[in-house]
Design a protein around this motif. Sequence first.
Motif, PDB file in Angstrom:
ATOM      1  N   TRP A   1      -6.578   4.426  -8.339  1.00  0.00           N
ATOM      2  CA  TRP A   1      -5.689   3.472  -8.997  1.00  0.00           C
ATOM      3  C   TRP A   1      -5.762   3.618 -10.511  1.00  0.00           C
ATOM      4  O   TRP A   1      -4.736   3.661 -11.198  1.00  0.00           O
ATOM      5  N   ASN A   2      -6.964   3.694 -11.043  1.00  0.00           N
ATOM      6  CA  ASN A   2      -7.143   3.767 -12.487  1.00  0.00           C
ATOM      7  C   ASN A   2      -6.486   5.010 -13.085  1.00  0.00           C
ATOM      8  O   ASN A   2      -5.931   4.952 -14.194  1.00  0.00           O
ATOM      9  N   ARG A   3      -6.537   6.118 -12.363  1.00  0.00           N
ATOM     10  CA  ARG A   3      -5.974   7.363 -12.883  1.00  0.00           C
ATOM     11  C   ARG A   3      -4.468   7.488 -12.638  1.00  0.00           C
ATOM     12  O   ARG A   3      -3.750   8.064 -13.455  1.00  0.00           O
ATOM     13  N   HIS A   4      -3.995   6.972 -11.507  1.00  0.00           N
ATOM     14  CA  HIS A   4      -2.611   7.266 -11.121  1.00  0.00           C
ATOM     15  C   HIS A   4      -1.746   6.040 -10.826  1.00  0.00           C
ATOM     16  O   HIS A   4      -0.522   6.149 -10.819  1.00  0.00           O
TER      17      HIS A   4
ATOM     18  N   SER B   1     -12.399  11.794  -5.300  1.00  0.00           N
ATOM     19  CA  SER B   1     -11.284  10.889  -5.591  1.00  0.00           C
ATOM     20  C   SER B   1     -10.415  11.402  -6.726  1.00  0.00           C
ATOM     21  O   SER B   1      -9.194  11.204  -6.729  1.00  0.00           O
ATOM     22  N   LYS B   2     -11.032  12.091  -7.681  1.00  0.00           N
ATOM     23  CA  LYS B   2     -10.261  12.675  -8.786  1.00  0.00           C
ATOM     24  C   LYS B   2      -9.329  13.761  -8.268  1.00  0.00           C
ATOM     25  O   LYS B   2      -8.138  13.796  -8.604  1.00  0.00           O
ATOM     26  N   VAL B   3      -9.850  14.643  -7.415  1.00  0.00           N
ATOM     27  CA  VAL B   3      -9.039  15.729  -6.850  1.00  0.00           C
ATOM     28  C   VAL B   3      -7.980  15.185  -5.906  1.00  0.00           C
ATOM     29  O   VAL B   3      -6.805  15.561  -5.966  1.00  0.00           O
ATOM     30  N   VAL B   4      -8.396  14.270  -5.017  1.00  0.00           N
ATOM     31  CA  VAL B   4      -7.471  13.725  -4.019  1.00  0.00           C
ATOM     32  C   VAL B   4      -6.377  12.897  -4.677  1.00  0.00           C
ATOM     33  O   VAL B   4      -5.200  12.981  -4.297  1.00  0.00           O
ATOM     34  N   GLY B   5      -6.741  12.085  -5.659  1.00  0.00           N
ATOM     35  CA  GLY B   5      -5.736  11.278  -6.346  1.00  0.00           C
ATOM     36  C   GLY B   5      -4.667  12.132  -6.993  1.00  0.00           C
ATOM     37  O   GLY B   5      -3.470  11.848  -6.869  1.00  0.00           O
ATOM     38  N   LYS B   6      -5.075  13.188  -7.679  1.00  0.00           N
ATOM     39  CA  LYS B   6      -4.126  14.085  -8.336  1.00  0.00           C
ATOM     40  C   LYS B   6      -3.250  14.795  -7.308  1.00  0.00           C
ATOM     41  O   LYS B   6      -2.023  14.893  -7.467  1.00  0.00           O
ATOM     42  N   LEU B   7      -3.879  15.268  -6.220  1.00  0.00           N
ATOM     43  CA  LEU B   7      -3.133  15.979  -5.184  1.00  0.00           C
ATOM     44  C   LEU B   7      -2.088  15.081  -4.528  1.00  0.00           C
ATOM     45  O   LEU B   7      -0.923  15.479  -4.372  1.00  0.00           O
ATOM     46  N   LEU B   8      -2.482  13.883  -4.132  1.00  0.00           N
ATOM     47  CA  LEU B   8      -1.545  12.972  -3.467  1.00  0.00           C
ATOM     48  C   LEU B   8      -0.426  12.548  -4.410  1.00  0.00           C
ATOM     49  O   LEU B   8       0.750  12.483  -4.013  1.00  0.00           O
ATOM     50  N   ASP B   9      -0.778  12.262  -5.649  1.00  0.00           N
ATOM     51  CA  ASP B   9       0.217  11.819  -6.627  1.00  0.00           C
ATOM     52  C   ASP B   9       1.274  12.893  -6.863  1.00  0.00           C
ATOM     53  O   ASP B   9       2.475  12.603  -6.887  1.00  0.00           O
TER      54      ASP B   9
ATOM     55  N   LEU C   1       0.821  -1.212   0.000  1.00  0.00           N
ATOM     56  CA  LEU C   1       0.000   0.000   0.000  1.00  0.00           C
ATOM     57  C   LEU C   1       0.855   1.261   0.000  1.00  0.00           C
ATOM     58  O   LEU C   1       1.833   1.367   0.741  1.00  0.00           O
ATOM     59  N   ASP C   2       0.455   2.203  -0.826  1.00  0.00           N
ATOM     60  CA  ASP C   2       1.136   3.502  -0.872  1.00  0.00           C
ATOM     61  C   ASP C   2       0.443   4.537   0.003  1.00  0.00           C
ATOM     62  O   ASP C   2       1.090   5.446   0.532  1.00  0.00           O
ATOM     63  N   VAL C   3      -0.874   4.407   0.139  1.00  0.00           N
ATOM     64  CA  VAL C   3      -1.659   5.371   0.912  1.00  0.00           C
ATOM     65  C   VAL C   3      -2.668   4.634   1.772  1.00  0.00           C
ATOM     66  O   VAL C   3      -3.290   3.661   1.333  1.00  0.00           O
ATOM     67  N   LEU C   4      -2.833   5.103   3.005  1.00  0.00           N
ATOM     68  CA  LEU C   4      -3.844   4.571   3.903  1.00  0.00           C
ATOM     69  C   LEU C   4      -4.757   5.720   4.319  1.00  0.00           C
ATOM     70  O   LEU C   4      -4.283   6.782   4.725  1.00  0.00           O
ATOM     71  N   PHE C   5      -6.067   5.515   4.185  1.00  0.00           N
ATOM     72  CA  PHE C   5      -7.055   6.490   4.647  1.00  0.00           C
ATOM     73  C   PHE C   5      -7.663   5.983   5.950  1.00  0.00           C
ATOM     74  O   PHE C   5      -8.023   4.806   6.054  1.00  0.00           O
ATOM     75  N   VAL C   6      -7.788   6.858   6.932  1.00  0.00           N
ATOM     76  CA  VAL C   6      -8.353   6.487   8.224  1.00  0.00           C
ATOM     77  C   VAL C   6      -9.474   7.463   8.569  1.00  0.00           C
ATOM     78  O   VAL C   6      -9.345   8.668   8.331  1.00  0.00           O
ATOM     79  N   GLY C   7     -10.570   6.964   9.140  1.00  0.00           N
ATOM     80  CA  GLY C   7     -11.640   7.860   9.546  1.00  0.00           C
ATOM     81  C   GLY C   7     -12.976   7.160   9.662  1.00  0.00           C
ATOM     82  O   GLY C   7     -13.056   5.929   9.624  1.00  0.00           O
TER      83      GLY C   7
ATOM     84  N   LEU D   1       3.981   9.666  -5.575  1.00  0.00           N
ATOM     85  CA  LEU D   1       3.607   8.265  -5.405  1.00  0.00           C
ATOM     86  C   LEU D   1       3.916   7.455  -6.664  1.00  0.00           C
ATOM     87  O   LEU D   1       3.868   7.975  -7.773  1.00  0.00           O
ATOM     88  N   PRO D   2       4.211   6.164  -6.488  1.00  0.00           N
ATOM     89  CA  PRO D   2       4.570   5.323  -7.636  1.00  0.00           C
ATOM     90  C   PRO D   2       3.351   4.904  -8.461  1.00  0.00           C
ATOM     91  O   PRO D   2       2.214   4.922  -7.979  1.00  0.00           O
ATOM     92  N   ASP D   3       3.601   4.524  -9.708  1.00  0.00           N
ATOM     93  CA  ASP D   3       2.567   4.015 -10.599  1.00  0.00           C
ATOM     94  C   ASP D   3       2.822   2.528 -10.820  1.00  0.00           C
ATOM     95  O   ASP D   3       3.813   2.147 -11.460  1.00  0.00           O
ATOM     96  N   HIS D   4       1.947   1.677 -10.295  1.00  0.00           N
ATOM     97  CA  HIS D   4       2.144   0.223 -10.352  1.00  0.00           C
ATOM     98  C   HIS D   4       1.342  -0.448 -11.462  1.00  0.00           C
ATOM     99  O   HIS D   4       1.330  -1.682 -11.553  1.00  0.00           O
TER     100      HIS D   4
END
Length: 286
Positions: A41-44, A244-252, A21-27, A257-260
């Motif tokens: 995953w699909n985008r990044h 998820s689109k905004v968060v994925g781009k921001l985190l990447d 895992l590259d990212v863990l979300f908690v809440g 973050l790596p692209d697997h």
Amino acid sequence: SYPVYTFIAPYQLHRLFDNSLDVLFVGDSEAYSSFSPLDMWNRHGFTSYVCSSPAQKTSYSFVLLRRALQGQSPKVVVFETNSFFKKVSINEVAVNALSEVFPVFEYHDRWKSITANDLISPVQYTWKDSLKGFRYSFKIKKADASSWMAESSRVASIPGINKTIISLMVDYCREHGATPVFMSVPSTKNWNSERHNAVEGLAQELGVDYVDLNKGDAKVDIDWSADSRDAGDHLNYVGASKVSKVVGKLLDERYDLPDHRTESEYNSWNEAYIAFQKSLKSAKKG
């Protein structure tokens, strides 16, 4: 609402291959209703998991964080901030501590028949979550956003015990090589400027990055007439896909973050995404 068994998902982290895992979300439910690991995953191409449960409190978040990092080494741990404001009692802290020693108490529906062997034997995990902790809905219930995020200089109160637990979680992340990030998802019922000010202050105090998806440069363009499933409490899938689109781009971009996606050992993620798309189409028809 979802069946209780679906929230055994956090315990499945050790079932993934170690350090995958590259990212863990908690809440709490705000997290599992907003962050879609397979869309990201699909985008990044980075891997993530939503380690959340209904009305999750910080004391239990810390339990799940410690379990997750036993076998995983995420580069980033995102704390959805709604749970920061939930009151936690000393008794709850004690019960959560007990659950780490005897995890059987957390999910068994046969507690009356638990034997001594149940307490000392390894817990048997038999269920897997193909959505990586995400839960979606296509329901639509319009939200009243007329006073949402109105400007205010007031600061909401984060319970002192929560501040202590959050500080411990931040330290724990850093000790394990993960960057902690505070993140507030869009919600007209749960979020406002007073809470933003409180989390912003705590983030500055602890030296943690803070992203508020309700305002500023990171604000997600939510249509409150169509993107919530329950009048602004949680997002539906359309709203979650925007987040998820905004968060994925921001985190990447921010955390490199790596692209697997082309790595053979991660083929199961590509397969999970295909199955996810099929389930979405089926759910829309239903």
